[in-house]
Design a protein around this motif. Structure first.
Motif, PDB file in Angstrom:
ATOM      1  N   ALA A  36      13.746  88.577  41.857  1.00 50.40           N
ATOM      2  CA  ALA A  36      15.189  88.977  42.462  1.00 50.40           C
ATOM      3  C   ALA A  36      16.020  88.674  40.973  1.00 50.40           C
ATOM      4  O   ALA A  36      15.874  88.036  40.209  1.00 50.40           O
ATOM      5  CB  ALA A  36      15.484  88.038  43.499  1.00 50.40           C
ATOM      6  N   SER A  37      16.940  89.405  40.882  1.00 51.08           N
ATOM      7  CA  SER A  37      17.791  89.401  39.880  1.00 51.08           C
ATOM      8  C   SER A  37      19.245  88.955  40.187  1.00 51.08           C
ATOM      9  O   SER A  37      19.723  89.427  41.105  1.00 51.08           O
ATOM     10  CB  SER A  37      17.866  90.331  38.823  1.00 51.08           C
ATOM     11  N   TRP A  38      19.967  88.578  39.207  1.00 52.41           N
ATOM     12  CA  TRP A  38      21.579  88.430  39.584  1.00 52.41           C
ATOM     13  C   TRP A  38      22.150  88.618  38.254  1.00 52.41           C
ATOM     14  O   TRP A  38      21.792  88.332  37.189  1.00 52.41           O
ATOM     15  CB  TRP A  38      21.866  87.120  40.147  1.00 52.41           C
ATOM     16  N   GLN A  59      24.021  83.378  41.956  1.00 51.26           N
ATOM     17  CA  GLN A  59      22.852  82.924  41.811  1.00 51.26           C
ATOM     18  C   GLN A  59      21.995  82.312  42.941  1.00 51.26           C
ATOM     19  O   GLN A  59      20.594  82.546  43.088  1.00 51.26           O
ATOM     20  CB  GLN A  59      22.986  81.783  40.728  1.00 51.26           C
ATOM     21  N   GLU A  60      22.601  81.577  43.544  1.00 49.25           N
ATOM     22  CA  GLU A  60      22.095  81.183  45.046  1.00 49.25           C
ATOM     23  C   GLU A  60      21.858  82.059  45.939  1.00 49.25           C
ATOM     24  O   GLU A  60      20.609  81.975  46.555  1.00 49.25           O
ATOM     25  CB  GLU A  60      22.889  80.168  45.621  1.00 49.25           C
ATOM     26  N   GLU A  61      22.525  83.202  46.111  1.00 49.97           N
ATOM     27  CA  GLU A  61      22.159  84.363  47.020  1.00 49.97           C
ATOM     28  C   GLU A  61      20.856  85.061  46.503  1.00 49.97           C
ATOM     29  O   GLU A  61      20.048  85.361  47.164  1.00 49.97           O
ATOM     30  CB  GLU A  61      23.415  85.455  47.010  1.00 49.97           C
ATOM     31  N   ALA A  62      20.609  85.239  45.102  1.00 47.19           N
ATOM     32  CA  ALA A  62      19.599  85.918  44.556  1.00 47.19           C
ATOM     33  C   ALA A  62      18.390  84.852  44.867  1.00 47.19           C
ATOM     34  O   ALA A  62      17.094  85.295  45.208  1.00 47.19           O
ATOM     35  CB  ALA A  62      19.620  85.806  43.117  1.00 47.19           C
ATOM     36  N   GLN A  63      18.551  83.603  44.803  1.00 46.32           N
ATOM     37  CA  GLN A  63      17.507  82.740  45.104  1.00 46.32           C
ATOM     38  C   GLN A  63      17.022  82.641  46.549  1.00 46.32           C
ATOM     39  O   GLN A  63      15.843  82.655  46.765  1.00 46.32           O
ATOM     40  CB  GLN A  63      17.683  81.264  44.611  1.00 46.32           C
ATOM     41  N   SER A  87      15.898  85.922  37.902  1.00 48.20           N
ATOM     42  CA  SER A  87      16.465  86.315  36.586  1.00 48.20           C
ATOM     43  C   SER A  87      17.923  86.651  36.581  1.00 48.20           C
ATOM     44  O   SER A  87      17.997  87.345  37.324  1.00 48.20           O
ATOM     45  CB  SER A  87      15.389  87.334  35.975  1.00 48.20           C
ATOM     46  N   GLU A  88      18.475  86.325  35.518  1.00 46.84           N
ATOM     47  CA  GLU A  88      19.748  86.851  35.112  1.00 46.84           C
ATOM     48  C   GLU A  88      19.709  88.134  34.319  1.00 46.84           C
ATOM     49  O   GLU A  88      19.054  88.313  33.464  1.00 46.84           O
ATOM     50  CB  GLU A  88      20.562  86.008  34.463  1.00 46.84           C
TER      51      GLU A  88
END
Lengths: 144, 143
Positions: A36-38, A59-63, A87-88
Protein backbone atom coordinates in the motif's frame (compact mmCIF):
# COMPACT_ATOMS: atom_id res chain seq x y z
CA UNK A 1 11.69 -18.27 -3.40
CA UNK A 2 9.69 -16.34 -5.97
CA UNK A 3 8.10 -13.02 -5.07
CA UNK A 4 4.68 -11.84 -6.15
CA UNK A 5 3.73 -8.22 -5.46
CA UNK A 6 0.17 -6.95 -5.24
CA UNK A 7 -0.84 -3.30 -4.98
CA UNK A 8 -3.76 -2.39 -2.76
CA UNK A 9 -5.73 0.76 -2.00
CA UNK A 10 -8.71 -0.92 -0.39
CA UNK A 11 -10.91 -0.52 -3.48
CA UNK A 12 -13.06 -3.30 -4.96
CA UNK A 13 -10.59 -3.55 -7.84
CA UNK A 14 -7.67 -3.98 -5.44
CA UNK A 15 -9.52 -6.64 -3.47
CA UNK A 16 -10.00 -8.70 -6.64
CA UNK A 17 -6.27 -8.28 -7.33
CA UNK A 18 -5.32 -9.42 -3.80
CA UNK A 19 -7.41 -12.56 -4.14
CA UNK A 20 -5.93 -13.38 -7.55
CA UNK A 21 -2.40 -12.70 -6.28
CA UNK A 22 -2.87 -14.95 -3.25
CA UNK A 23 -3.97 -17.87 -5.46
CA UNK A 24 -1.09 -17.16 -7.82
CA UNK A 25 1.37 -17.18 -4.91
CA UNK A 26 0.03 -20.59 -3.84
CA UNK A 27 0.47 -21.98 -7.39
CA UNK A 28 4.01 -20.57 -7.65
CA UNK A 29 4.94 -21.42 -4.04
CA UNK A 30 5.91 -17.76 -3.85
CA UNK A 31 5.83 -15.22 -1.08
CA UNK A 32 3.35 -12.40 -1.43
CA UNK A 33 4.20 -8.74 -0.81
CA UNK A 34 1.10 -6.68 -0.16
CA UNK A 35 1.98 -3.08 -0.99
CA UNK A 36 0.00 0.00 0.00
CA UNK A 37 1.30 3.49 -0.64
CA UNK A 38 0.54 6.94 0.63
CA UNK A 39 1.50 10.39 -0.45
CA UNK A 40 0.94 13.88 0.78
CA UNK A 41 -1.70 15.65 -1.31
CA UNK A 42 0.00 18.19 -3.59
CA UNK A 43 -1.81 21.20 -2.18
CA UNK A 44 -2.45 21.31 1.53
CA UNK A 45 -2.63 24.68 3.24
CA UNK A 46 -2.65 24.11 6.95
CA UNK A 47 -0.54 25.00 9.92
CA UNK A 48 2.57 22.87 10.57
CA UNK A 49 0.88 21.18 13.57
CA UNK A 50 -2.19 20.28 11.55
CA UNK A 51 0.00 19.07 8.68
CA UNK A 52 1.79 16.63 10.97
CA UNK A 53 -1.57 15.25 12.11
CA UNK A 54 -2.76 14.99 8.52
CA UNK A 55 0.34 13.12 7.36
CA UNK A 56 0.00 10.72 10.25
CA UNK A 57 -3.65 10.13 9.40
CA UNK A 58 -2.86 9.45 5.72
CA UNK A 59 -0.09 7.07 6.66
CA UNK A 60 -2.25 5.26 9.18
CA UNK A 61 -4.99 4.82 6.61
CA UNK A 62 -2.51 3.17 4.22
CA UNK A 63 -1.34 0.93 7.04
CA UNK A 64 -4.92 -0.11 7.80
CA UNK A 65 -5.56 -0.85 4.11
CA UNK A 66 -2.39 -2.95 3.88
CA UNK A 67 -3.31 -4.89 7.03
CA UNK A 68 -6.80 -5.59 5.71
CA UNK A 69 -5.41 -6.89 2.40
CA UNK A 70 -2.90 -9.08 4.24
CA UNK A 71 -5.82 -10.64 6.12
CA UNK A 72 -7.75 -11.13 2.85
CA UNK A 73 -4.73 -12.90 1.32
CA UNK A 74 -4.31 -15.15 4.34
CA UNK A 75 -8.01 -16.01 4.19
CA UNK A 76 -7.39 -17.46 0.71
CA UNK A 77 -4.49 -19.58 1.94
CA UNK A 78 -3.63 -19.57 5.67
CA UNK A 79 -0.11 -20.98 5.10
CA UNK A 80 0.88 -18.22 2.67
CA UNK A 81 4.01 -16.19 3.44
CA UNK A 82 2.79 -12.58 3.32
CA UNK A 83 4.80 -9.40 3.77
CA UNK A 84 3.10 -6.11 4.49
CA UNK A 85 4.67 -3.06 2.87
CA UNK A 86 3.60 0.55 3.36
CA UNK A 87 5.60 2.99 1.22
CA UNK A 88 5.51 6.72 0.75
CA UNK A 89 5.14 7.74 -2.88
CA UNK A 90 2.92 7.57 -5.92
CA UNK A 91 1.29 4.14 -6.14
CA UNK A 92 2.45 3.55 -9.72
CA UNK A 93 6.05 4.48 -8.98
CA UNK A 94 6.12 2.46 -5.76
CA UNK A 95 4.90 -0.65 -7.64
CA UNK A 96 7.36 -0.17 -10.51
CA UNK A 97 10.16 0.02 -7.93
CA UNK A 98 8.82 -3.19 -6.33
CA UNK A 99 8.74 -4.89 -9.77
CA UNK A 100 12.55 -4.78 -9.93
CA UNK A 101 12.72 -7.48 -7.27
CA UNK A 102 9.55 -9.38 -8.15
CA UNK A 103 8.59 -12.20 -10.49
CA UNK A 104 5.06 -10.89 -10.97
CA UNK A 105 3.12 -7.74 -10.08
CA UNK A 106 -0.67 -7.87 -9.72
CA UNK A 107 -2.92 -4.79 -9.85
CA UNK A 108 -6.63 -4.16 -10.16
CA UNK A 109 -7.78 -2.63 -13.40
CA UNK A 110 -9.07 0.42 -11.55
CA UNK A 111 -8.51 1.70 -8.05
CA UNK A 112 -10.21 4.42 -6.10
CA UNK A 113 -9.58 7.21 -8.59
CA UNK A 114 -12.65 8.64 -10.34
CA UNK A 115 -13.53 8.31 -14.03
CA UNK A 116 -15.16 4.88 -13.99
CA UNK A 117 -15.57 5.07 -17.76
CA UNK A 118 -11.83 4.77 -18.31
CA UNK A 119 -10.89 1.21 -19.11
CA UNK A 120 -7.55 1.17 -17.34
CA UNK A 121 -6.78 3.17 -14.23
CA UNK A 122 -3.76 5.46 -14.22
CA UNK A 123 -1.90 3.30 -11.71
CA UNK A 124 -2.45 0.02 -13.57
CA UNK A 125 -1.52 1.78 -16.80
CA UNK A 126 1.69 3.20 -15.31
CA UNK A 127 2.71 -0.13 -13.81
CA UNK A 128 1.96 -2.07 -16.99
CA UNK A 129 4.11 0.28 -19.08
CA UNK A 130 7.08 0.54 -16.73
CA UNK A 131 7.33 -2.67 -14.73
CA UNK A 132 10.45 -4.81 -15.02
CA UNK A 133 8.46 -8.06 -14.75
CA UNK A 134 5.13 -9.42 -16.03
CA UNK A 135 2.08 -7.55 -14.75
CA UNK A 136 -1.37 -9.03 -14.22
CA UNK A 137 -4.32 -6.64 -14.61
CA UNK A 138 -7.30 -8.07 -12.73
CA UNK A 139 -10.78 -6.83 -13.69
CA UNK A 140 -13.38 -6.24 -10.99
CA UNK A 141 -15.41 -9.30 -10.03
CA UNK A 142 -18.58 -9.33 -12.11
CA UNK A 143 -21.84 -9.84 -10.30
CA UNK A 144 -24.18 -12.04 -12.31
CA UNK B 1 -11.10 -26.54 -15.26
CA UNK B 2 -8.67 -23.63 -15.44
CA UNK B 3 -7.61 -22.33 -18.83
CA UNK B 4 -4.68 -20.14 -19.84
CA UNK B 5 -5.24 -18.42 -23.20
CA UNK B 6 -2.50 -17.43 -25.66
CA UNK B 7 -2.78 -15.92 -29.14
CA UNK B 8 -0.61 -17.54 -31.79
CA UNK B 9 0.43 -15.62 -34.92
CA UNK B 10 4.13 -16.23 -35.43
CA UNK B 11 5.32 -12.98 -33.79
CA UNK B 12 7.89 -12.42 -31.04
CA UNK B 13 5.02 -11.53 -28.70
CA UNK B 14 3.33 -14.85 -29.45
CA UNK B 15 6.53 -16.80 -28.78
CA UNK B 16 7.09 -15.07 -25.42
CA UNK B 17 3.42 -15.47 -24.49
CA UNK B 18 3.49 -19.15 -25.39
CA UNK B 19 6.49 -19.78 -23.18
CA UNK B 20 4.97 -17.90 -20.24
CA UNK B 21 1.55 -19.49 -20.79
CA UNK B 22 2.95 -23.02 -20.95
CA UNK B 23 4.79 -22.54 -17.66
CA UNK B 24 1.74 -20.98 -16.02
CA UNK B 25 -0.53 -23.80 -17.25
CA UNK B 26 1.89 -26.36 -15.82
CA UNK B 27 1.88 -24.68 -12.40
CA UNK B 28 -1.90 -24.35 -12.33
CA UNK B 29 -2.55 -27.73 -13.94
CA UNK B 30 -4.60 -25.75 -16.43
CA UNK B 31 -5.41 -26.37 -20.06
CA UNK B 32 -3.41 -24.19 -22.42
CA UNK B 33 -5.70 -22.78 -25.11
CA UNK B 34 -3.89 -21.70 -28.27
CA UNK B 35 -5.95 -19.33 -30.36
CA UNK B 36 -5.30 -18.28 -33.95
CA UNK B 37 -7.23 -16.15 -36.41
CA UNK B 38 -7.10 -16.23 -40.18
CA UNK B 39 -8.73 -14.36 -43.01
CA UNK B 40 -8.12 -13.39 -46.58
CA UNK B 41 -6.90 -9.77 -46.69
CA UNK B 42 -9.32 -7.31 -48.28
CA UNK B 43 -6.55 -6.28 -50.70
CA UNK B 44 -6.65 -9.74 -52.25
CA UNK B 45 -10.44 -9.94 -52.36
CA UNK B 46 -10.67 -6.54 -54.03
CA UNK B 47 -8.66 -7.90 -56.95
CA UNK B 48 -11.60 -10.08 -57.94
CA UNK B 49 -13.06 -13.32 -56.68
CA UNK B 50 -10.47 -15.34 -54.76
CA UNK B 51 -10.49 -19.06 -55.45
CA UNK B 52 -10.87 -21.68 -52.75
CA UNK B 53 -7.12 -22.29 -52.83
CA UNK B 54 -6.49 -18.72 -51.61
CA UNK B 55 -8.73 -19.30 -48.61
CA UNK B 56 -7.09 -22.65 -47.96
CA UNK B 57 -3.66 -21.09 -48.06
CA UNK B 58 -4.41 -18.47 -45.41
CA UNK B 59 -6.19 -20.97 -43.18
CA UNK B 60 -3.41 -23.53 -43.52
CA UNK B 61 -0.74 -20.96 -42.63
CA UNK B 62 -2.51 -20.25 -39.33
CA UNK B 63 -3.06 -23.99 -38.81
CA UNK B 64 0.66 -24.64 -39.24
CA UNK B 65 1.51 -21.95 -36.66
CA UNK B 66 -0.85 -23.61 -34.18
CA UNK B 67 0.71 -27.04 -34.82
CA UNK B 68 4.16 -25.53 -34.31
CA UNK B 69 3.01 -23.98 -31.02
CA UNK B 70 1.59 -27.30 -29.79
CA UNK B 71 4.94 -28.94 -30.57
CA UNK B 72 6.78 -26.19 -28.68
CA UNK B 73 4.60 -26.72 -25.61
CA UNK B 74 5.27 -30.48 -25.73
CA UNK B 75 8.95 -29.59 -25.61
CA UNK B 76 8.69 -26.95 -22.84
CA UNK B 77 6.07 -28.50 -20.56
CA UNK B 78 5.28 -32.06 -21.72
CA UNK B 79 2.50 -32.62 -19.17
CA UNK B 80 0.46 -29.59 -20.27
CA UNK B 81 -2.65 -30.35 -22.31
CA UNK B 82 -3.24 -27.98 -25.24
CA UNK B 83 -6.42 -27.19 -27.07
CA UNK B 84 -6.47 -25.15 -30.26
CA UNK B 85 -9.03 -22.74 -31.66
CA UNK B 86 -8.75 -21.58 -35.25
CA UNK B 87 -11.33 -18.96 -36.16
CA UNK B 88 -11.84 -16.82 -39.24
CA UNK B 89 -11.82 -13.13 -38.35
CA UNK B 90 -9.77 -10.22 -37.03
CA UNK B 91 -7.06 -11.18 -34.51
CA UNK B 92 -8.16 -8.91 -31.63
CA UNK B 93 -11.88 -9.83 -31.68
CA UNK B 94 -11.12 -13.55 -32.23
CA UNK B 95 -8.68 -13.63 -29.29
CA UNK B 96 -11.17 -11.78 -27.08
CA UNK B 97 -14.09 -14.03 -27.99
CA UNK B 98 -12.17 -17.29 -27.63
CA UNK B 99 -10.66 -16.31 -24.26
CA UNK B 100 -13.89 -15.20 -22.55
CA UNK B 101 -13.86 -18.05 -20.03
CA UNK B 102 -10.08 -18.19 -19.47
CA UNK B 103 -8.55 -18.04 -16.00
CA UNK B 104 -5.69 -15.98 -17.36
CA UNK B 105 -5.06 -14.33 -20.72
CA UNK B 106 -1.47 -13.73 -21.82
CA UNK B 107 -0.42 -10.57 -23.69
CA UNK B 108 2.97 -8.94 -24.32
CA UNK B 109 4.60 -5.61 -24.98
CA UNK B 110 7.83 -5.11 -26.88
CA UNK B 111 10.31 -2.55 -28.08
CA UNK B 112 9.36 -0.68 -31.20
CA UNK B 113 11.57 1.43 -33.40
CA UNK B 114 11.94 4.99 -32.13
CA UNK B 115 10.09 4.43 -28.85
CA UNK B 116 11.95 4.07 -25.57
CA UNK B 117 9.14 2.33 -23.72
CA UNK B 118 7.95 -1.16 -24.51
CA UNK B 119 4.60 -0.89 -26.24
CA UNK B 120 1.52 -3.04 -26.55
CA UNK B 121 0.64 -4.31 -29.99
CA UNK B 122 -2.88 -3.81 -31.29
CA UNK B 123 -4.01 -7.33 -30.34
CA UNK B 124 -2.75 -7.02 -26.75
CA UNK B 125 -4.32 -3.57 -26.47
CA UNK B 126 -7.65 -4.88 -27.69
CA UNK B 127 -7.55 -7.64 -25.09
CA UNK B 128 -6.49 -5.34 -22.28
CA UNK B 129 -9.24 -2.84 -23.03
CA UNK B 130 -12.05 -5.36 -23.38
CA UNK B 131 -11.27 -8.57 -21.49
CA UNK B 132 -13.31 -9.37 -18.42
CA UNK B 133 -10.72 -11.88 -17.20
CA UNK B 134 -7.26 -11.27 -15.68
CA UNK B 135 -4.67 -10.35 -18.32
CA UNK B 136 -0.94 -10.73 -17.78
CA UNK B 137 1.30 -8.42 -19.80
CA UNK B 138 4.83 -9.71 -20.34
CA UNK B 139 7.63 -7.28 -21.10
CA UNK B 140 9.90 -8.50 -23.90
CA UNK B 141 13.12 -6.87 -22.79
CA UNK B 142 15.79 -6.17 -25.40
CA UNK B 143 18.74 -8.50 -25.11
Amino acid sequence: MKTIVVGTDGSAGANAAVEFAAREAVAHKAKLRVVASWEVPPVVMVSPEMAADLFTAIQEEAQAIAAESVNAAKAVEPGLVVEEVVSEGHAGQVLVEESRHADLVVVGRRGRGGFAELLLGSVSQHVMHHAACPVVIVPPVKKD
Amino acid sequence: METVAVFINGTEEAAASLEFGAHEAALRKATLRLIAAWDVPASILSGGVAGQEVYDEFRETAEALLAEAVAKVAELEPEVVCETRLVRGQPGPVFLEESRDATLIVAARKRQAGIKELVLGSISRHILNHAERPVVVIPILPR
